[in-house]
Design a protein around this motif. Structure first.
Motif, PDB file in Angstrom:
ATOM      1  N   GLN A   1       0.844  -1.191   0.000  1.00 20.41           N
ATOM      2  CA  GLN A   1       0.000   0.000   0.000  1.00 20.41           C
ATOM      3  C   GLN A   1       0.884   1.249   0.000  1.00 20.41           C
ATOM      4  OE1 GLN A   1      -3.477   0.295   0.000  1.00 20.41           O
ATOM      5  NE2 GLN A   1      -3.386  -1.903  -0.530  1.00 20.41           N
TER       6      GLN A   1
ATOM      7  N   ASP B   1       1.105   7.007   2.333  1.00 26.44           N
ATOM      8  CA  ASP B   1       0.478   8.310   2.100  1.00 26.44           C
ATOM      9  C   ASP B   1       0.287   9.108   3.386  1.00 26.44           C
ATOM     10  OD1 ASP B   1       0.255   7.748  -0.630  1.00 26.44           O
ATOM     11  OD2 ASP B   1      -1.617   6.629  -0.293  1.00 26.44           O
ATOM     12  N   LEU B   2       0.636   8.536   4.532  1.00 28.26           N
ATOM     13  CA  LEU B   2       0.421   9.210   5.813  1.00 28.26           C
ATOM     14  C   LEU B   2       1.730   9.294   6.584  1.00 28.26           C
ATOM     15  CD1 LEU B   2      -2.876   7.388   6.913  1.00 28.26           C
ATOM     16  CD2 LEU B   2      -2.697   9.608   5.768  1.00 28.26           C
TER      17      LEU B   2
ATOM     18  N   CYS C   1       0.877   3.571   5.862  1.00 30.48           N
ATOM     19  CA  CYS C   1      -0.181   3.505   4.860  1.00 30.48           C
ATOM     20  C   CYS C   1      -1.538   3.636   5.556  1.00 30.48           C
ATOM     21  CB  CYS C   1      -0.084   2.190   4.090  1.00 30.48           C
ATOM     22  SG  CYS C   1      -0.345   0.723   5.125  1.00 30.48           S
ATOM     23  N   VAL C   2      -2.588   3.666   4.753  1.00 35.90           N
ATOM     24  CA  VAL C   2      -3.933   3.827   5.329  1.00 35.90           C
ATOM     25  C   VAL C   2      -4.275   2.621   6.215  1.00 35.90           C
ATOM     26  CG1 VAL C   2      -6.378   4.029   4.783  1.00 35.90           C
ATOM     27  CG2 VAL C   2      -4.683   5.236   3.405  1.00 35.90           C
ATOM     28  N   HIS C   3      -3.918   1.428   5.778  1.00 32.95           N
ATOM     29  CA  HIS C   3      -4.188   0.240   6.586  1.00 32.95           C
ATOM     30  C   HIS C   3      -3.417   0.304   7.906  1.00 32.95           C
ATOM     31  CE1 HIS C   3      -5.545  -2.401   2.938  1.00 32.95           C
ATOM     32  NE2 HIS C   3      -6.290  -1.312   3.126  1.00 32.95           N
TER      33      HIS C   3
ATOM     34  N   SER D   1      -2.668   2.936   9.577  1.00 38.01           N
ATOM     35  CA  SER D   1      -3.299   3.892  10.497  1.00 38.01           C
ATOM     36  C   SER D   1      -4.435   3.263  11.268  1.00 38.01           C
ATOM     37  CB  SER D   1      -3.802   5.102   9.704  1.00 38.01           C
ATOM     38  OG  SER D   1      -4.870   4.714   8.836  1.00 38.01           O
TER      39      SER D   1
ATOM     40  N   PHE E   1      -1.743  13.653   6.449  1.00 39.76           N
ATOM     41  CA  PHE E   1      -1.390  13.250   5.099  1.00 39.76           C
ATOM     42  C   PHE E   1       0.054  13.661   4.799  1.00 39.76           C
ATOM     43  CE2 PHE E   1      -6.059  13.412   4.622  1.00 39.76           C
ATOM     44  CZ  PHE E   1      -6.265  12.145   4.099  1.00 39.76           C
TER      45      PHE E   1
END
Length: 409
Positions: free
Chosen positions: A115, A118-119, A129-131, A133, A144
């Motif tokens: 992934q 992005d964070l 990654c978003v997962h 978080s 972000f």
């Protein structure tokens, strides 16, 4: 990297972080690596491969938006996708001429099925990654990545601007130092010429004195020679008279002419008697003594060998100190005084004098930008030990008001 002052290790020329030895522990200079890599790319020494496929095909284009190198097939596919059909695709040869490092591919999370990272997690100080978080960084503070990077970029620019301001100040200091260096060189040339002129004047004066003394010797010589010559000539004349008188007396006696003997006897005897009874000064009326007296009692050579002094103190005006009541108050009609201590750039008190000290007492009224010099009878006495006794008076008629005492070293 250069050795850090006061530390065992090396200071990074980029971030200034001190790294300890051995060399294996030094951190990588990524900025320098990018420069080297960009040079390798432009000269063809770096191997370029497609970032999109697994065949490691030679790239033909570079996508400026995706920062990807792509082969011909991947380029065609990229142009057909909704995401990439409007991207700018740069030919690989043009990319090489730009002298850029091999572009970094989008970084992905190895833990969560690649992934995108992005964070940014503030709590853990890491990219996620978003997962991540949701799973690993639940309850953490994160933003972000573009927003965090934007803030960092702004801070970097701000820090760079601050450093640029300091750099400007340093350049001004360098300019002042260079100006002082030039002034120092000119001062040395001027003082050398002054010393040369001074000693040339001393030499001219000494040569003049030498000529005067040698002329005096010649005058004494002429006078003494005249006295001795007169005395010698008188004795020589007496000797000649005695010789001629003796010769005449003998010749008269030897001739045996009674008439001639009787005629000349009285005259010869009288003359011979006068020569015998005459007092002659047989000792020289003057001596050969001509003396030279060193009026300095032998100290002239020693004095000349130590004549003059070059004073070049390393006094720093801002480091000098002063004490005394004359720094706080001054009364009309009285004398105010204070003592200035010269200090060098290392903070050491100077032990010799020779500095130029100037005192100005300025009184500024309301709206008066230039001010009025109210000091008089200003006197600075060099004590010769690095201290200066400063005294001054206030001009009569000066109103009771505050004044600025300016001291220049």
């Amino acid at each position: 990297a250069g050795a850090a002052a006061g530390a065992v290790g090396f200071s990074c020329p980029k971030c200034r972080e001190v790294c300890t030895v051995p060399v294996a522990e030094l951190k990588i200079n990524y900025a320098l690596m990018e420069v080297v890599e960009a040079e390798h790319v432009s000269t063809g020494h770096a191997k370029l491969v497609c970032h999109e496929c697994d065949e490691e095909s030679e790239p033909t284009h570079h996508c400026q938006e995706c920062s990807l190198l792509m082969c011909e097939d991947c380029t065609k596919h990229h142009r057909r996708t909704k995401l990439g059909k409007h991207h700018t695709l740069q030919p690989i040869e043009e990319f090489k001429q730009c002298k850029k490092a091999i572009p970094n591919q989008k970084r992905t999370c190895k833990k969560h099925n690649d992934q995108g990272l992005d964070l940014y997690c503030w709590t853990c100080d890491t990219l996620i990654c978003v997962h991540g978080s949701v799973k690993d960084h639940l309850g953490h503070e994160y933003d972000f990545l573009p927003d965090v990077a934007g803030k960092h970029q702004a801070n970097l620019c701000m820090e760079a601007n601050k450093v640029s301001e300091i750099r400007t100040t340093l350049e001004e200091g360098i300019a002042k130092i260079k100006q002082e260096e030039n002034a120092l060189a000119a001062e040395a040339i001027e003082k050398k010429a002054l010393i040369g002129t001074h000693f040339e004047e001393l030499c001219v004066g000494l040569r003049g004195r030498e000529l005067a003394l040698t002329r005096k010797v010649d005058e004494v010589l002429a006078k003494k020679k005249k006295i001795l010559a007169g005395q010698r000539e008188g004795l020589e004349c007496a000797v000649a008279s005695m010789d001629s008188g003796s010769l005449y007396a003998r010749r008269t006696a030897e001739l045996g002419d009674a008439f001639e003997v009787m005629h000349a006897y009285s005259h010869i005897v009288k003359g011979m008697l006068e020569l015998r009874e005459k007092k002659f000064d047989l000792h020289p009326n003057t001596t050969a003594s001509i003396s030279f007296v060193d009026t300095s009692s032998g100290m002239m050579l020693d004095t000349l060998s130590r004549h003059g002094r070059v004073i070049a103190t390393d006094v720093t005006p801002a480091a000098c100190t002063a004490i005394g009541s004359g720094l706080q108050t001054a009364r009309v009609g009285g004398r105010s005084a204070f003592t200035l201590q010269a200090v060098d750039y290392l903070g050491h008190s100077s032990s010799e004098g020779g500095d130029t000290v100037q005192i100005i007492l300025m009184s500024r009224g309301e709206g008066d930008e230039t001010g009025t010099d109210v000091g008089k009878d200003v006197c600075v006495t060099d004590q010769g030990d690095g201290t200066y006794t400063c005294t001054y008076s206030v001009v009569e008629g000066t109103a009771d008001q505050s004044a600025l005492l300016e001291v220049y070293v």
